[in-house]
Design a protein around this motif. Sequence first.
Motif, short mmCIF file in Angstrom:
data_model
loop_
_atom_site.label_atom_id
_atom_site.label_comp_id
_atom_site.label_asym_id
_atom_site.label_seq_id
_atom_site.Cartn_x
_atom_site.Cartn_y
_atom_site.Cartn_z
N THR A 66 0.85 -1.19 0.00
CA THR A 66 0.00 0.00 0.00
C THR A 66 0.89 1.24 0.00
O THR A 66 1.72 1.41 0.88
CB THR A 66 -0.90 0.00 1.24
OG1 THR A 66 -1.64 -1.23 1.28
CG2 THR A 66 -1.88 1.17 1.21
N ASP A 177 -8.44 -0.10 -4.10
CA ASP A 177 -8.03 -1.37 -3.51
C ASP A 177 -7.62 -2.40 -4.56
O ASP A 177 -7.77 -3.60 -4.37
CB ASP A 177 -9.15 -1.94 -2.62
CG ASP A 177 -10.46 -2.15 -3.37
OD1 ASP A 177 -10.55 -1.73 -4.55
OD2 ASP A 177 -11.40 -2.71 -2.78
N LEU A 219 -4.93 -0.61 -1.50
CA LEU A 219 -5.63 -0.60 -0.22
C LEU A 219 -6.34 -1.95 -0.04
O LEU A 219 -6.38 -2.77 -0.96
CB LEU A 219 -6.64 0.54 -0.18
CG LEU A 219 -6.06 1.95 -0.12
CD1 LEU A 219 -7.12 2.98 -0.48
CD2 LEU A 219 -5.47 2.24 1.25
#
Length: 255
Positions: A66, A177, A219
């Motif tokens: 991330t 994500d 994410l």
Amino acid sequence: KMIKFIDLSVSVGDNDSEPSKFKHTRLTSSEGAKELAQKAGIPISSFPNNEFLTLDTYTLSTHMGTHVDAPIHFGDSENVENINTKSVDQLPLEWFYGKGKVLNFSKFPRKKNIEKEDIVKVLEKEKIEIKPNDIVLVYTDMDKLYGTKEYFTDGPGMSKEATEFLLDLGVKVIGIDSYGFDRSFPVMLNEFKITGNRNVLWPSHFVGRTREYVHIEKLCNLDKLPKEGFLLSLFPIKLDKADAAWVRAIAIVEE
């Protein structure tokens, strides 16, 4: 009220989702004792149990795990008309702490571009109002594939127009994500080879050459968040002159 912290960061390490190389070595307690004892000119027995301290060394790209892409990542050459060439350490801290809004694209087709009209539909359906300096999270549910090859090859992405639409609303930070903010590398490259259209290659990244914004990639756990009404802490590691940096992304939710 109870406050709950939700971890939105993936673990950083070797797996099939990461084409970049990752290396981890450890100097053990015993090895550390021998090394320091030799350098300092003292006996190993100076340390409890003849052991000193461990020392881990990691070699990895700033784009593994991330992370936030800094504007300099979008173009750092004198041939690039990049209005904002800030590195990670130069980004305003205020950007990375604030109210979060989740846009639900968990059922959106893989490998496709999320268009402006798709964003508008979600905002109208969920009755979400995006205000200046809100942090927008694009929930694709691709994090469920983290650790697999499909995570790298199948992700949807943000179109240029969709990204610009959010920026026009005053957004500075957008998170997703999936592996990348644009569609997956193989999908974009294959389309470019067929069409010869340069606009299909990393369109939202290149928005950052003419608009001031950053995005956060890889994410996770966005399915655990409400659509709004929570805070985000997304501070990047202060790497000197870096084009990206790792983020321990945390959502702060009141229950």
